[in-house]
Scaffold this motif. Structure first.
Motif, PDB file in Angstrom:
ATOM      1  N   LEU B  36       4.822  83.153  -0.818  1.00 58.50           N
ATOM      2  CA  LEU B  36       4.883  83.560   0.587  1.00 58.50           C
ATOM      3  C   LEU B  36       3.819  84.610   0.907  1.00 58.50           C
ATOM      4  N   ARG B  55       1.197  84.846   8.513  1.00 62.73           N
ATOM      5  CA  ARG B  55       0.293  83.742   8.184  1.00 62.73           C
ATOM      6  C   ARG B  55       0.992  82.460   8.626  1.00 62.73           C
ATOM      7  N   PRO B  56       0.216  81.425   8.930  1.00 59.17           N
ATOM      8  CA  PRO B  56       0.841  80.173   9.390  1.00 59.17           C
ATOM      9  C   PRO B  56       1.852  79.621   8.387  1.00 59.17           C
ATOM     10  N   GLU B  57       1.692  79.970   7.121  1.00 57.35           N
ATOM     11  CA  GLU B  57       2.564  79.417   6.077  1.00 57.35           C
ATOM     12  C   GLU B  57       3.996  79.959   6.114  1.00 57.35           C
ATOM     13  N   VAL B  58       4.275  80.942   6.955  1.00 56.70           N
ATOM     14  CA  VAL B  58       5.628  81.522   6.966  1.00 56.70           C
ATOM     15  C   VAL B  58       6.290  81.401   8.335  1.00 56.70           C
ATOM     16  N   THR B  59       5.786  80.509   9.170  1.00 60.11           N
ATOM     17  CA  THR B  59       6.278  80.417  10.554  1.00 60.11           C
ATOM     18  C   THR B  59       7.358  79.350  10.758  1.00 60.11           C
ATOM     19  N   GLN B  60       8.076  79.534  11.878  1.00 57.46           N
ATOM     20  CA  GLN B  60       8.943  78.454  12.367  1.00 57.46           C
ATOM     21  C   GLN B  60       8.197  77.717  13.481  1.00 57.46           C
ATOM     22  N   HIS B  66       9.580  82.577  10.248  1.00 52.27           N
ATOM     23  CA  HIS B  66      10.767  81.724  10.057  1.00 52.27           C
ATOM     24  C   HIS B  66      11.933  82.590   9.562  1.00 52.27           C
ATOM     25  N   GLY B  68      13.995  81.879   7.536  1.00 54.70           N
ATOM     26  CA  GLY B  68      14.066  81.727   6.084  1.00 54.70           C
ATOM     27  C   GLY B  68      13.150  82.700   5.362  1.00 54.70           C
ATOM     28  N   ALA B  69      11.993  82.983   5.937  1.00 56.23           N
ATOM     29  CA  ALA B  69      11.063  83.939   5.333  1.00 56.23           C
ATOM     30  C   ALA B  69      11.596  85.362   5.513  1.00 56.23           C
TER      31      ALA B  69
END
Lengths: 157, 157, 157, 157
Positions: B36, B55-60, B66, B68-69
């Protein structure tokens, strides 16, 4: 074949095509789900399954699935389960959830199942389950309950 | 400078060096935290901070962090906060947690703060907070409560 | 005198007279609170205290306060704390709450403190604390978090 | 007759006589249950039902069952459900629970059903349900999840 698995993956009713399309599009925009490697496994009316394969990128310090990864797919599964019952032009937000980690989360993959328990105009409550799956074996590793809110007139995009 | 931030990042006591080393080693083994992009920001006695940059990798789906993050770093922060008070040869497991998502999680980064509320021989209860931070601004975006169990005689490795 | 107690019972701001009157009237209509012997001890803006004296009628099997009694006054304290910030013609309903029983609840009385953590137009989130009080001693015996909903245009009567 | 009710009140297996006796004796010592007017309705292995008749003494301000009364019998039902699976010389304590109030709790009586979801040596997790019952009608009014701890070598008396 395990009866429960068969039940979960084969016998359940599909949601309407437009609902499934709407959820697939929303899921694609969740950067976290893609980054974790999660995929939508079933979209039924009031019920969504999400699968997360085992990989080092989703582990905690002992090599099991991290509670954060387990919760992330459980939260998304419940959110989309609620969303299947919402009007077209609405969005869904998680208000809160509670989750018990019942056993070390291990297996070839884990599968989160979100199921609507009570659907209201404003609030929806979902049941959350996560199973660790190895071959034909399927074990409940987490269970929880989630509250979601419907935001009408705010399309999810 | 925001008083609360100053308080959180500068004034708090550090845990003993061996405790901090033990937690840094454990954190390094959490594949999910590395994947993450999360990092340990503070390790105090009964209190741990974890930061996750945007970062885009942790978005909803709407571009926010998100849930979840947000939950994943909150869960790890609480787990390590408890762990700072455990004996050397023990492990920590999350029993359960509950989290309210209070506001859209946005900012340059989010910061989770886990704080021990009650420390017991078997069970420990932590308070969880997550802040969205943009420049000098700091806003509470999630709050929760977590129960952890100490597994004695099972070193965390 | 214990500083915390002084802080809790003397220094806190009172809510406006009409708000306090509205809450006292509502509390009087809660048959359960009267039946348990609970009383409102403080009504501040976003913060309400409820006290429950020890009596055999509120115990569990070991003679401590029953978790159900502890939770009942915590739920009411949080509900009225939220209600202090609601418009005049609205009602409050508990959506959900989570509570940890941290220690056996004992003392001359227990005191629940509900504090608004996040106030929204529709949903409000409260922090819940319950203390066991014996003489000057005050010990945290339960802690939780609660979500409430404001029902506008439906006066609480 | 409602199938679910039949299922709940007739078909379920009884726990062993000594287990039922142990739970009835413990329940009798819960001053709160007697004071509220609650009674044990079923004791099965890993499943306990408690019934609470409607009376002004258990209401909130709108005349429904108070969330505190609903939670109190849910907490006891879950606690005793766990207790049916514990060794003879042990006690049970609630660690924490979370409950969603799904609908106004009304009816001739409410019935709480506690069911063991996961039984462990130290911790047990229960599912909690509360139904509002009027005549043949039965409606889910609350749902939750509870964590309990087994205290070995400390008989419940």
């Amino acid at each position: 074949m395990d009866d429960r698995k068969q039940d979960d993956t084969q016998r359940h009713e599909q949601a309407a095509p437009n609902v499934r399309a709407r959820i697939r599009e929303s899921f694609e925009r969740q950067g976290l789900m893609r980054h974790l490697g999660a995929r939508l496994a079933h979209i039924g009316p009031g019920r969504v399954h999400i699968v997360l394969p085992a990989r080092p990128e989703v582990t905690q310090q002992h090599g099991y699935f991290h509670a954060g990864a387990t919760s992330a797919i459980a939260d998304s599964a419940g959110g989309y389960a609620a969303f299947t019952l919402f009007p077209d032009d609405s969005s869904v937000l998680t208000v809160e959830y509670k989750i018990n980690l019942l056993a070390p989360a291990e297996g070839d993959h884990i599968e989160a199942v979100g199921t609507v328990l009570k659907s209201g105009r404003t609030l929806t409550v979902c049941n959350l389950e996560v199973f660790g799956v190895r071959g034909e074996e399927r074990r409940l590793v987490a269970a929880g309950q989630q509250t979601l809110i419907c935001l009408p007139g705010r399309p999810d995009q």
